[in-house]
Design a protein around this motif. Structure first.
Motif, PDB file in Angstrom:
ATOM      1  N   GLU A   3       7.109  -1.584  -0.634  1.00  0.00           N
ATOM      2  CA  GLU A   3       7.252  -1.406  -1.867  1.00  0.00           C
ATOM      3  C   GLU A   3       6.115  -1.983  -2.793  1.00  0.00           C
ATOM      4  O   GLU A   3       5.462  -1.550  -3.755  1.00  0.00           O
ATOM      5  CB  GLU A   3       8.616  -1.846  -2.468  1.00  0.00           C
ATOM      6  N   LEU A   4       5.666  -3.116  -2.276  1.00  0.00           N
ATOM      7  CA  LEU A   4       4.565  -3.985  -2.725  1.00  0.00           C
ATOM      8  C   LEU A   4       3.075  -3.286  -2.805  1.00  0.00           C
ATOM      9  O   LEU A   4       2.613  -3.108  -3.530  1.00  0.00           O
ATOM     10  CB  LEU A   4       4.421  -5.231  -2.073  1.00  0.00           C
ATOM     11  N   ILE A   5       3.041  -2.414  -1.616  1.00  0.00           N
ATOM     12  CA  ILE A   5       1.814  -1.712  -1.444  1.00  0.00           C
ATOM     13  C   ILE A   5       1.843  -0.524  -2.439  1.00  0.00           C
ATOM     14  O   ILE A   5       0.870  -0.482  -2.802  1.00  0.00           O
ATOM     15  CB  ILE A   5       1.716  -1.298   0.038  1.00  0.00           C
ATOM     16  N   ALA A   8       1.118  -1.815  -5.904  1.00  0.00           N
ATOM     17  CA  ALA A   8      -0.403  -2.088  -5.978  1.00  0.00           C
ATOM     18  C   ALA A   8      -1.122  -0.694  -6.111  1.00  0.00           C
ATOM     19  O   ALA A   8      -2.255  -0.814  -6.950  1.00  0.00           O
ATOM     20  CB  ALA A   8      -0.797  -2.836  -4.666  1.00  0.00           C
ATOM     21  N   ILE A   9      -0.890   0.177  -5.502  1.00  0.00           N
ATOM     22  CA  ILE A   9      -1.472   1.517  -5.413  1.00  0.00           C
ATOM     23  C   ILE A   9      -1.303   2.208  -6.978  1.00  0.00           C
ATOM     24  O   ILE A   9      -2.232   2.647  -7.560  1.00  0.00           O
ATOM     25  CB  ILE A   9      -1.184   2.338  -4.211  1.00  0.00           C
ATOM     26  N   ALA A  10      -0.126   2.071  -7.300  1.00  0.00           N
ATOM     27  CA  ALA A  10       0.147   2.597  -8.586  1.00  0.00           C
ATOM     28  C   ALA A  10      -0.505   1.890  -9.511  1.00  0.00           C
ATOM     29  O   ALA A  10      -1.145   2.646 -10.582  1.00  0.00           O
ATOM     30  CB  ALA A  10       1.762   2.733  -8.978  1.00  0.00           C
ATOM     31  N   VAL A  11      -0.704   0.558  -9.622  1.00  0.00           N
ATOM     32  CA  VAL A  11      -1.410  -0.178 -10.571  1.00  0.00           C
ATOM     33  C   VAL A  11      -2.866   0.137 -10.591  1.00  0.00           C
ATOM     34  O   VAL A  11      -3.450   0.399 -11.634  1.00  0.00           O
ATOM     35  CB  VAL A  11      -1.026  -1.643 -10.533  1.00  0.00           C
ATOM     36  N   LEU A  16      -7.594   3.058 -12.890  1.00  0.00           N
ATOM     37  CA  LEU A  16      -8.467   4.087 -12.546  1.00  0.00           C
ATOM     38  C   LEU A  16      -8.582   5.282 -13.671  1.00  0.00           C
ATOM     39  O   LEU A  16      -9.444   5.671 -14.223  1.00  0.00           O
ATOM     40  CB  LEU A  16      -8.443   4.842 -11.298  1.00  0.00           C
ATOM     41  N   VAL A  17      -7.272   5.407 -13.988  1.00  0.00           N
ATOM     42  CA  VAL A  17      -7.258   6.780 -15.342  1.00  0.00           C
ATOM     43  C   VAL A  17      -7.555   6.104 -16.588  1.00  0.00           C
ATOM     44  O   VAL A  17      -8.162   6.710 -17.177  1.00  0.00           O
ATOM     45  CB  VAL A  17      -5.895   7.083 -15.222  1.00  0.00           C
ATOM     46  N   ALA A  18      -7.200   4.874 -16.739  1.00  0.00           N
ATOM     47  CA  ALA A  18      -7.447   4.142 -17.968  1.00  0.00           C
ATOM     48  C   ALA A  18      -8.946   4.070 -18.332  1.00  0.00           C
ATOM     49  O   ALA A  18      -9.567   4.100 -19.169  1.00  0.00           O
ATOM     50  CB  ALA A  18      -6.750   2.828 -18.164  1.00  0.00           C
TER      51      ALA A  18
END
Length: 127
Positions: A3-5, A8-11, A16-18
């Protein structure tokens, strides 16, 4: 741990989008200034070559309006500087001003600046 990984990928994806969005906005901003600048120069040149006085005045006014918009976008507008000076003249550090409600603050500044008298003179005979 998995879940932590995923978090981290979502963040990282959000960051990247921002960053892409902010970089594209900067390019759009520069294009907007460039377009307005070209249009202002074109209006000025057309006004100088125009034989009809009324049309020349309209083109000069349009060019001046575009120059004002460009100055506002860049941040060098005198109108914006006056607004920043108006904020600095207000002394909101006083404890009693900070404790006042919005209506009390409005009444305080109305009495301090004679706003009611100004409105009475402005709208005299219109009511």
């Amino acid at each position: 741990m998995l879940e932590l990984i995923y978090i981290a990928i979502a963040v990282l994806a959000i960051m990247l989008v921002a960053s892409i969005w902010l970089i594209s906005r900067k390019g759009i901003f520069e294009d907007q200034i460039r377009t307005k600048s070209v249009e202002a120069v074109w209006c000025t040149i057309q006004a100088e070559n125009e034989t009809d006085l009324n049309r020349a005045i309209k083109l000069f006014n349009k060019a001046e309006q575009l120059k004002g918009e460009i100055a506002g976008l860049i941040g060098e507008s005198p109108d914006l500087e006056q607004l920043s000076l108006a904020d600095s003249c207000c002394n909101l550090a006083d404890k009693e001003l900070k404790d006042m409600s919005l209506g009390e603050l409005q009444r305080y500044y109305d009495q301090q600046n004679n706003i009611a008298n100004i409105y009475n003179e402005l709208y005299k005979g219109r009511n």
